[in-house]
Scaffold this motif. Structure first.
Motif, short mmCIF file in Angstrom:
data_model
loop_
_atom_site.label_atom_id
_atom_site.label_comp_id
_atom_site.label_asym_id
_atom_site.label_seq_id
_atom_site.Cartn_x
_atom_site.Cartn_y
_atom_site.Cartn_z
N UNK A 269 0.84 -1.20 0.00
CA UNK A 269 0.00 0.00 0.00
C UNK A 269 0.88 1.24 0.00
N UNK A 270 0.56 2.17 -0.88
CA UNK A 270 1.31 3.42 -0.98
C UNK A 270 0.42 4.54 -0.46
N UNK A 271 0.88 5.19 0.61
CA UNK A 271 0.10 6.24 1.25
C UNK A 271 0.48 7.58 0.62
N UNK A 272 -0.37 8.02 -0.28
CA UNK A 272 -0.15 9.25 -1.02
C UNK A 272 -0.01 10.45 -0.09
N UNK B 278 -4.99 8.51 -8.72
CA UNK B 278 -4.37 8.89 -7.46
C UNK B 278 -4.33 10.41 -7.32
N UNK B 282 -6.18 14.39 -2.88
CA UNK B 282 -5.02 14.17 -2.01
C UNK B 282 -5.24 12.96 -1.10
N UNK B 283 -4.13 12.35 -0.71
CA UNK B 283 -4.14 11.24 0.24
C UNK B 283 -4.92 10.05 -0.27
N UNK B 284 -4.76 9.75 -1.54
CA UNK B 284 -5.42 8.58 -2.11
C UNK B 284 -4.52 7.37 -1.95
N UNK B 285 -4.89 6.41 -1.11
CA UNK B 285 -4.03 5.23 -0.99
C UNK B 285 -4.15 4.33 -2.22
N UNK B 286 -2.99 3.88 -2.69
CA UNK B 286 -2.97 2.89 -3.77
C UNK B 286 -2.49 1.57 -3.16
N UNK B 287 -3.28 0.54 -3.32
CA UNK B 287 -2.91 -0.76 -2.80
C UNK B 287 -2.60 -1.69 -3.96
N UNK B 288 -1.40 -2.24 -3.94
CA UNK B 288 -0.97 -3.13 -5.01
C UNK B 288 -1.23 -4.56 -4.58
#
Lengths: 306, 317
Positions: A269-272, B278, B282-288
Motif C-alpha cells: 500500500x502506498x500512502x499518497x 491517485x 489528495x491522500x489517495x491510498x494505492x494498494x498493489x
C-alpha cells in the motif's frame, strides 16, 4: 497503591488466559494491562488493551527509532474527519500491545522513565531479543501480528525469522530495509545520523543492516506469511538534504524491493502524500492493513463462506 | 438494523397516506431501500436488473458495485468465483454485514454465473453502442427508481471505474466516495499514444471474436473514446475520498496481442495510467494486490472490501 492495583490486574489477566474457553463466540471482556515487566534485571513498560479472542493473534506495535509506545495513539490534526489512532482503533475488537524501549521519547517530548535505561547504541537484534523477553515476561499470548514502523521493521523481521511459530503476520509501516541506508551516499547517511545524547536511544545502523541481510539470506521470508508493506508517498528528509531527488528515489526503490522481493507476496500500500509517520498521517490505512493481515492469518474460518 | 427496517416501514406507510391503526402489522416488501432485493427495475419502459442486500449500520453508506465492460452483476456477486487461496466471502457478502450493497446487470452484459456465459436476460436489451454518459444516466435512474438510499460509495471494476468517475462528476451530491478496482483510466489513450491506443481498443476492448456472445448485436458495446472525452470535459471530480487497487499480473486473455503492442507494455502503461486516479484527490491510498490479475475482487476480495470500508470511513456523514 498503584502498583498493587496493577499486580491484581496482571493476575486477572493470567487467570483469564489460563481459563479462556476455546472456540469463537462473544469477545471476552478487555483487560487492560499497563505495567513494567522485568527483562533480565531491568524494567520495560508494556501496555495491552482490547479483547483477547481465542484463535486470533495479538497485535504488537513496534515503534520506530526514538519513539515510545504511545506514538500509536497520535493522529495528524489536519485529518478531517479525524480518524481514530491506530492503537485505540485496533483495541476495539483485538488484543493490541505496545511498549517503551529504553531511551525512547514519549509524545510529550520526555524520554521515557517507565522503562529503565540500557546501554546505547543498540542493534535490530537487541530490539528483537528485547521484544521476545517483553512478550514472554508479560505473558502476552501469541501468535503475534507485528506492526512495525521504520527501524522497528528490521527488528520485526528478525523476530519473525527467529520465531516463525509465534509470528502470524507482519505489517511494515514505511519500514527501514537493508537497502535504506546502503542506497544513500556517505554524506547523506551522515546527515541522518543524530548526535548521541546520554540516556537517549541510539542505533547501530551498519550492524543492524548486516544482521537483517544475513537473516534474510539464511531464512527467507515465507510467502505464505500474511504481510503488508505500507509505504509513505512522501519521504521526509531534513531541509537542505544533499541530493534530495536521489534520496527520494532510493527510498522508493527500497520500499518496492521490500514488497516485491524481500517479503514476497506482500500487499503493497502506498500512502499518497503521507510522511514517514504513516501510522500518524493515515492511521485508518495502517488499521486496515492490520485487520487484513489478521483476517488472512486466521483464514476463511474466521467468517468466510468459501 | 431492526431500527432501520422499522423506520423504512414507517416511511413506506407515511408515503401511502397514513392508514392509521394498521401501521406496523406487515414489514415493508423488499425494495432498493431494504431487504433482499433481486429483480428488474422499470426505468421508462425498459427493465434493468438490480440486486441489493444488507442494511447500512449507523454512519455507513450504501455501496454500489459497478461491473466492468461486458460484465453483469455476476462479476461481483457469485461466491463460486472466489479463487483460492483468497480469504473471505465474495465482496457483496462481506460488505453486507455493515452496508446496503447493490450491483446490477447493464443490458447486453454476460452472465458468467451461467453455463456458456450467455447475454443477460434479466435486463432489457438496448441499442448499442453506448457511452459512459448513457451508463451513468441509466444507473442513476435505476438507483433513484428503486429507492436505493444514497449517498453511495461507488466501487467500480475496470471500465466500471470510468463509469463511477463520471457518475461522481455528474451527481456529486449522491456520491460519498469512489474505489477504483484496476480501473480504466481516462489517460490510457494518452499514455499509449494514438496508434497503440487504437490497436488496444480494437483488438482487446472492442474485440468481437466470431461465434461468441460478443458478436451478438445486443452485446454491450461502449464508445470508449466518447467516455474518455465525457470525463475530461465534464464537471470537476467532487471532494470525496477515493482509493485505488492495482494488479501485478498481466491481463488474462485468449486474444492475440494487439498489433504493435506487447502484453507486457500494455500492462505497464495501463498501470502507469493509474496515477491519474491517485492525483484526483489528495491522500489517495494505492494498494498493489501482489499476485492478482485484473479481477482483484476474485483473487483478493478482502482487499476490495477493505478499500471500500476505508473510503466509507473517510466519507462525510
Amino acid at each position: 497503591m498503584r502498583r498493587v492495583v496493577v499486580a491484581l490486574v496482571s493476575g486477572c489477566l493470567l487467570l483469564l488466559t489460563a481459563c479462556a474457553p476455546s472456540g469463537g463466540g462473544a469477545a471476552p471482556p478487555a483487560t487492560d494491562v499497563a505495567t513494567a515487566v522485568d527483562v533480565g534485571g531491568r524494567r520495560v513498560w508494556l501496555e495491552c488493551h482490547g479483547p483477547a479472542r481465542p484463535g486470533t493473534p495479538t497485535v504488537v506495535l513496534m515503534s520506530g527509532f526514538g519513539n515510545a509506545g504511545d506514538i500509536w495513539d497520535v493522529v495528524d490534526p489536519e485529518r478531517t474527519p479525524p480518524p481514530e489512532a491506530v492503537a485505540p482503533a485496533l483495541a476495539r475488537d483485538t488484543r493490541v500491545c505496545a511498549y517503551d524501549r529504553p531511551g525512547s521519547t514519549r509524545n510529550d517530548g520526555s524520554v521515557t522513565t517507565r522503562s529503565d535505561p540500557a546501554p546505547q547504541p543498540r542493534t535490530a537484534q537487541d530490539w528483537a531479543s528485547e521484544l521476545d523477553a517483553v512478550l514472554t515476561a508479560g505473558g502476552v499470548p501469541g501468535p503475534y501480528v507485528l506492526v512495525a514502523h521504520s527501524f522497528g521493521g528490521l527488528a520485526a523481521r528478525l523476530y519473525a525469522a527467529q520465531h516463525p511459530d509465534r509470528t502470524a503476520g507482519l505489517v511494515m509501516v514505511d519500514s527501514t530495509t537493508e537497502e535504506t541506508f546502503a542506497l544513500l551516499s556517505p554524506e547523506q547517511q551522515a546527515v541522518l545520523t543524530p548526535p548521541a545524547v546520554p540516556g537517549v536511544e541510539q542505533i547501530d545502523v551498519a550492524a543492524s543492516t548486516d544482521q537483517v541481510a544475513a537473516s534474510a539470506r539464511e531464512r527467507p521470508h515465507p510467502a505464505t506469511m500474511p504481510t503488508w508493506v505500507v509505504s509513505a508517498g512522501v519521504t521526509e528528509f531534513p531541509p537542505d538534504f544533499p541530493d534530495l531527488a536521489r534520496a527520494v528515489e532510493a527510498q522508493r526503490t527500497a520500499q518496492s524491493n521490500l514488497a516485491t522481493t524481500t517479503l514476497p507476496g506482500s500487499v503493497h500500500a502506498l500512502a499518497d502524500r503521507s510522511s514517514h509517520y504513516v501510522h500518524v498521517f493515515d492511521p485508518d490505512l495502517v488499521v486496515r492493513a492490520t485487520r487484513d493481515v489478521l483476517a488472512r492469518a486466521t483464514g476463511p474460518s474466521s467468517g468466510g463462506t468459501r | 438494523m431492526t431500527l432501520t427496517r422499522a423506520l423504512v416501514t414507517v416511511a413506506a406507510i407515511l408515503a401511502l397516506g397514513g392508514c392509521g391503526v394498521t401501521a406496523g402489522a406487515t414489514p415493508a416488501p423488499p425494495s432498493g431501500a431494504s431487504g433482499e432485493f433481486a429483480q428488474g427495475v422499470d426505468i421508462g419502459g425498459r427493465s434493468v436488473y438490480l440486486e441489493c442486500q444488507g442494511e447500512n449500520a449507523p454512519g455507513r453508506h450504501t455501496v454500489v458495485l459497478i461491473p466492468g465492460y461486458h460484465d453483469s452483476g455476476d462479476a461481483w456477486s457469485i461466491d463460486e468465483i472466489i479463487e483460492p487461496p483468497a480469504v473471505g466471502p465474495a465482496v457483496p457478502v462481506a460488505l453486507a454485514r455493515e452496508h446496503r450493497v447493490c450491483t446490477y446487470d447493464r443490458p447486453g452484459t454476460l452472465r458468467i454465473a451461467l453455463p456458456g456465459a450467455p447475454l443477460t436476460e434479466r435486463s432489457t436489451p438496448v441499442p448499442q453502442p453506448r457511452t459512459a454518459a448513457d451508463v451513468v444516466t441509466e444507473l442513476h435512474a435505476v438507483l433513484t427508481t428503486a429507492g436505493v438510499p444514497g449517498p453511495y460509495v461507488l466501487t467500480g471494476h475496470s471500465m466500471g471505474g470510468l463509469f463511477a468517475r463520471l457518475y461522481a462528476q455528474t451527481h456529486p451530491e449522491q456520491v460519498a466516495g469512489v474505489v477504483f478496482v484496476d480501473s480504466f483510466s481516462p489517460t490510457v489513450p494518452t499514455v499509449l499514444g494514438p496508434a497503440k491506443w487504437a490497436a488496444y481498443r480494437d483488438a482487446y476492448l472492442n474485440a468481437v471474436p466470431p461465434g461468441t456472445q460478443l458478436a451478438d448485436p445486443a452485446s454491450e458495446r461502449i464508445d470508449v473514446d466518447a467516455g474518455v472525452e465525457q470525463v475530461r470535459s465534464g464537471p470537476t471530480f467532487p471532494p470525496v475520498p477515493i482509493a485505488v487497487l492495482t494488479k501485478t499480473e498481466p491481463f488474462q486473455t485468449t486474444l492475440p496481442p494487439p498489433p504493435g503492442l506487447t502484453v507486457e507494455e500494455l500492462n505497464r502503461l495501463y498501470e502507469d495510467a493509474q496515477e491519474d486516479f491517485i492525483a484526483l484527490r489528495p491522500r489517495t491510498p494505492q494498494t498493489i494486490a501482489t499476485g492478482d490479475a485484473h479481477y482483484i475482487q476474485w483473487q483478493s476480495p478482502d482487499l476490495v472490501v477493505g478499500a471500500t470500508q476505508l473510503v466509507d470511513g473517510r466519507a462525510r456523514r
